[in-house]
Enzyme design. Structure first.
Site, PDB file in Angstrom:
ATOM      1  N   THR A 185      40.739  24.108  50.770  1.00 23.85           N
ATOM      2  CA  THR A 185      41.298  24.191  49.427  1.00 23.85           C
ATOM      3  C   THR A 185      40.209  23.789  48.434  1.00 23.85           C
ATOM      4  OG1 THR A 185      42.007  21.912  49.551  1.00 23.85           O
ATOM      5  CG2 THR A 185      43.598  23.558  50.237  1.00 23.85           C
ATOM      6  N   GLU A 334      47.136  27.411  51.552  1.00 29.40           N
ATOM      7  CA  GLU A 334      48.053  26.879  52.566  1.00 29.40           C
ATOM      8  C   GLU A 334      49.085  27.898  53.031  1.00 29.40           C
ATOM      9  OE1 GLU A 334      46.999  25.381  49.870  1.00 29.40           O
ATOM     10  OE2 GLU A 334      46.835  23.205  50.083  1.00 29.40           O
ATOM     11  N   LYS A 443      54.783  17.614  29.074  1.00 29.71           N
ATOM     12  CA  LYS A 443      56.065  16.924  28.955  1.00 29.71           C
ATOM     13  C   LYS A 443      56.248  16.477  27.510  1.00 29.71           C
ATOM     14  CE  LYS A 443      55.618  15.624  33.733  1.00 29.71           C
ATOM     15  NZ  LYS A 443      54.192  15.926  33.978  1.00 29.71           N
ATOM     16  N   TRP A 448      60.095  20.154  29.414  1.00 31.05           N
ATOM     17  CA  TRP A 448      58.838  20.678  29.917  1.00 31.05           C
ATOM     18  C   TRP A 448      58.422  21.947  29.189  1.00 31.05           C
ATOM     19  CZ3 TRP A 448      59.263  20.338  36.024  1.00 31.05           C
ATOM     20  CH2 TRP A 448      59.250  18.976  36.388  1.00 31.05           C
TER      21      TRP A 448
HETATM   22  P1  ADP Z   1      43.349  30.151  45.979  1.00 29.52           P
HETATM   23  O1  ADP Z   1      42.245  29.713  46.862  1.00 29.52           O
HETATM   24  O2  ADP Z   1      44.090  31.404  46.286  1.00 29.52           O
HETATM   25  O3  ADP Z   1      43.014  30.042  44.528  1.00 29.52           O
HETATM   26  P2  ADP Z   1      44.532  27.765  45.932  1.00 29.52           P
HETATM   27  O4  ADP Z   1      45.215  27.194  47.093  1.00 29.52           O
HETATM   28  O5  ADP Z   1      43.256  27.197  45.443  1.00 29.52           O
HETATM   29  O6  ADP Z   1      44.408  29.221  46.336  1.00 29.52           O
HETATM   30  O7  ADP Z   1      45.450  27.898  44.680  1.00 29.52           O
HETATM   31  C1  ADP Z   1      46.795  28.223  44.785  1.00 29.52           C
HETATM   32  C2  ADP Z   1      47.428  28.007  43.457  1.00 29.52           C
HETATM   33  O8  ADP Z   1      47.058  29.049  42.551  1.00 29.52           O
HETATM   34  C3  ADP Z   1      48.918  28.068  43.504  1.00 29.52           C
HETATM   35  O9  ADP Z   1      49.460  26.864  43.958  1.00 29.52           O
HETATM   36  C4  ADP Z   1      49.252  28.370  42.064  1.00 29.52           C
HETATM   37  O10 ADP Z   1      49.188  27.222  41.253  1.00 29.52           O
HETATM   38  C5  ADP Z   1      48.120  29.284  41.649  1.00 29.52           C
HETATM   39  N1  ADP Z   1      48.552  30.676  41.736  1.00 29.52           N
HETATM   40  C6  ADP Z   1      48.284  31.574  42.695  1.00 29.52           C
HETATM   41  N2  ADP Z   1      48.834  32.764  42.409  1.00 29.52           N
HETATM   42  C7  ADP Z   1      49.479  32.638  41.229  1.00 29.52           C
HETATM   43  C8  ADP Z   1      50.249  33.519  40.392  1.00 29.52           C
HETATM   44  N3  ADP Z   1      50.457  34.794  40.684  1.00 29.52           N
HETATM   45  N4  ADP Z   1      50.757  32.989  39.261  1.00 29.52           N
HETATM   46  C9  ADP Z   1      50.566  31.705  38.926  1.00 29.52           C
HETATM   47  N5  ADP Z   1      49.847  30.844  39.658  1.00 29.52           N
HETATM   48  C10 ADP Z   1      49.303  31.297  40.801  1.00 29.52           C
END
Ligand code: ADP
Length: 548
Positions: A185, A334, A443, A448
């Protein structure tokens, strides 16, 4: 009583065997280092992957060993995808855009034995090599005549290595739960954590990408892979393309608007996928060269946008300029990553475009295999009324159970849910709408405000290139939104004009208290807005609306 069907394990080697046998002539087109073009096909990728697996075995790579890549989207990287997993080792794709210290940390944590790198990262490799505790060999992804003289242990050239492999190598029969690949991540907070995928999870995830109400990938598609192969396995598409026999176009390191456009046109791409920033660049190119471009040359039909919320402006432009349907997808490292996908229901059939865009702006519905639910502050499940926001949790066979190095199940709650850290609502049709990362939500006075909604709205203004919203402390409301804007090049826009535009489209109390203009916004290594950096940058900033 048990069923009496064959129990062939679901293996990644089976995907490439299938592609070679049934779609062998279908092309895999790459842009290599220095812009060199190479045309391969699924048969050749399979042959070379087998040779490579045998050669890696010759270097001492055993089942379960980790092999790292720092590489762009090319056929060599694709061969590594299949060779490493196919032989029972674990492909660890590393994001080269992370800080060097983070990369060294990740390579050490995963205990990688070999690192395969593109020539662009030669300097980075020599810089971090002294910090690496387990890496014994470096493989440069190039031809022998391109191999630079570098002080790296066991340095060899990829094409030389491949030559040493046995073309008759046969894939081992593995348990389908064997680990196949890993990604870390991004670690914007704390250390990056490893997610370890299996053959089974990867093959099941591929079926999803090929399902009609998944990404609908199929043998008629030519895919432009504009999401990097180090970004959650390029959303599973390198595997899914082999499953369905799609043509794969791998653009190397250059994802600029002009390059994407030219590649799309020249290779007849019908399908593409990438994060919003990539598409902002694509449309900027189109807008600047509108007069000289013949947009009817493009065969593009569907584009997947994910990684961050797809701004409405992108969804609209794809439809209106190119007749392309944007599939918004939500997921994370994940979740492999596909979890919710934005396809339409029968009731949306006759909708006016504007209302259809409203549906596409959501992050889609759960696909078979993945369950999603939202939970309130007391841990109670919230209704799917399209109103209440709660923490999004997921579970399913391609959702992680624990981070690498931790006990199985340790990332889950008692009911098997994984907490995503995203705040979402779910509407009565089951569409999920991500309103924020839980740490980014604003907030204000006990309610929110979604920073994502405000950002998307601001980007809808014709003079805005990119926008970010963060919450700043406010003595009366606890927090209020600050809008930070990058105008399009050559455009002048002022705060009043922007707020007027937004006022008509959002609840009054959501309206940002202030707008500031900047030349550039900070991004994470996967192209998302880096809010932690922005919050640091604006620490101590007093909003004009704050009476204190
Ligand atoms: P990646 O490596 O795909 O960027 P991460 O695990 O770093 O994956 O990030 C995942 C996060 O990216 C999600 O928890 C969410 O916050 C954001 N995300 C992914 N796709 C979308 C989407 N279509 N709209 C809004 N947020 C998104």
């Amino acid at each position: 009583m048990l069923g009496l069907m064959q129990s062939k394990p679901l293996l990644i080697s089976g995907l490439i065997e299938h592609a070679a046998a049934n779609h062998g002539d279908v092309e895999v087109v790459s842009t290599l280092h220095g812009g060199e073009q190479r045309r391969s096909n699924w048969r050749t990728v399979h042959q070379r992957a087998r040779r490579l697996a045998s050669a890696l075995g010759g270097l001492g790579v055993a089942q379960g060993d980790r092999v790292a890549t720092l590489a762009w989207n090319t056929d060599r990287h694709l061969e590594l995808y299949y060779a490493v997993a196919g032989m029972g080792a674990v492909l660890h794709t590393v994001n080269p855009r992370l800080f060097p210290e983070q990369i060294a940390y990740i390579l050490n944590h995963a205990e990688d034995g070999i690192v395969c790198f593109d020539l662009d990262f030669a300097g980075l490799m020599t810089q971090i090599a002294p910090q690496l505790t387990t890496v014994k060999r470096f493989v440069a992804l190039c031809r022998p005549d391109q191999l630079p003289a570098l002080e790296l242990p066991g340095l060899c050239c990829y094409e030389d290595l491949l030559e040493q492999g046995d073309p008759g190598f046969q894939w081992p029969l593995l348990d389908e739960n064997t680990a196949s690949s890993m990604c870390y991540t991004s670690g914007t907070t704390g250390h990056p954590k490893g997610v370890l995928y299996s053959h089974r999870s990867t093959v099941l995830h591929s079926f999803t990408a090929c399902a009609t109400d998944g990404l609908g990938l199929n043998a008629r598609d030519a895919v432009l892979l504009a999401v990097p192969m180090f970004h959650v396995n390029a959303w599973g598409v390198p595997y899914a393309s082999a499953m369905c026999g799609a043509k794969l176009v791998l653009p190397g390191s250059n994802l600029s608007g002009d390059k994407l456009y030219a590649t799309m046109r020249d290779e007849g791409c019908t399908f593409s996928l990438g994060v919003p920033t990539v598409w902002l660049g694509f449309f900027q190119y189109i807008e600047q060269h509108r007069a000289s471009l013949d947009l009817s040359e493009l065969r593009l039909k569907r584009v997947v946008v994910g990684g961050s919320a797809a701004p409405r402006a992108i969804i609209e432009r794809f439809e209106q300029l190119l007749g392309v349907y944007v599939i918004q997808a939500w997921g994370m490292t994940e979740t492999s990553p596909l979890a919710t996908i934005g396809n339409l229901l029968p009731k949306h059939g006759g909708l006016p475009l504007d209302e259809r865009f409203d549906v596409q702006c959501r992050q889609g519905r759960p696909i078979y295999g993945v369950e999603v639910e939202i939970f309130g502050a007391e841990g109670q499940a919230l209704p799917h009324d399209g109103q209440q926001m709660g923490e999004l949790r997921v579970r399913g066979p391609w959702v992680l159970s624990a981070y690498y190095g931790s006990a199985a199940g340790s990332a889950l709650d008692a009911q098997g849910w994984f907490s995503t850290g995203d705040v979402a609502l779910i509407d009565p049709d089951g569409y999920v709408q991500i309103t924020d990362r839980s740490k980014d939500v604003i907030k204000s006075g006990g309610e929110w405000i979604s920073s994502i909604d405000l950002e998307n709205l601001a980007v809808g203004h014709p003079k805005v290139r990119e926008a970010a919203v963060i919450g700043l402390p406010h003595s009366k409301w606890q927090e209020r939104p600050l809008l930070i804007v990058v105008p399009k090049s050559g455009e002048q826009v002022d705060a009043t004009e922007l707020l007027e535009f937004m006022k008509e489209r959002v609840a009054r109390w959501w309206l940002p208290d202030e707008v500031v203009f900047v030349d550039e916004l900070p991004h994470t290594a996967t192209g998302k807005l880096l809010k932690t950096k922005l919050r640091e940058q604006f620490r101590g900033y007093r909003l004009v609306t704050d009476p204190a």
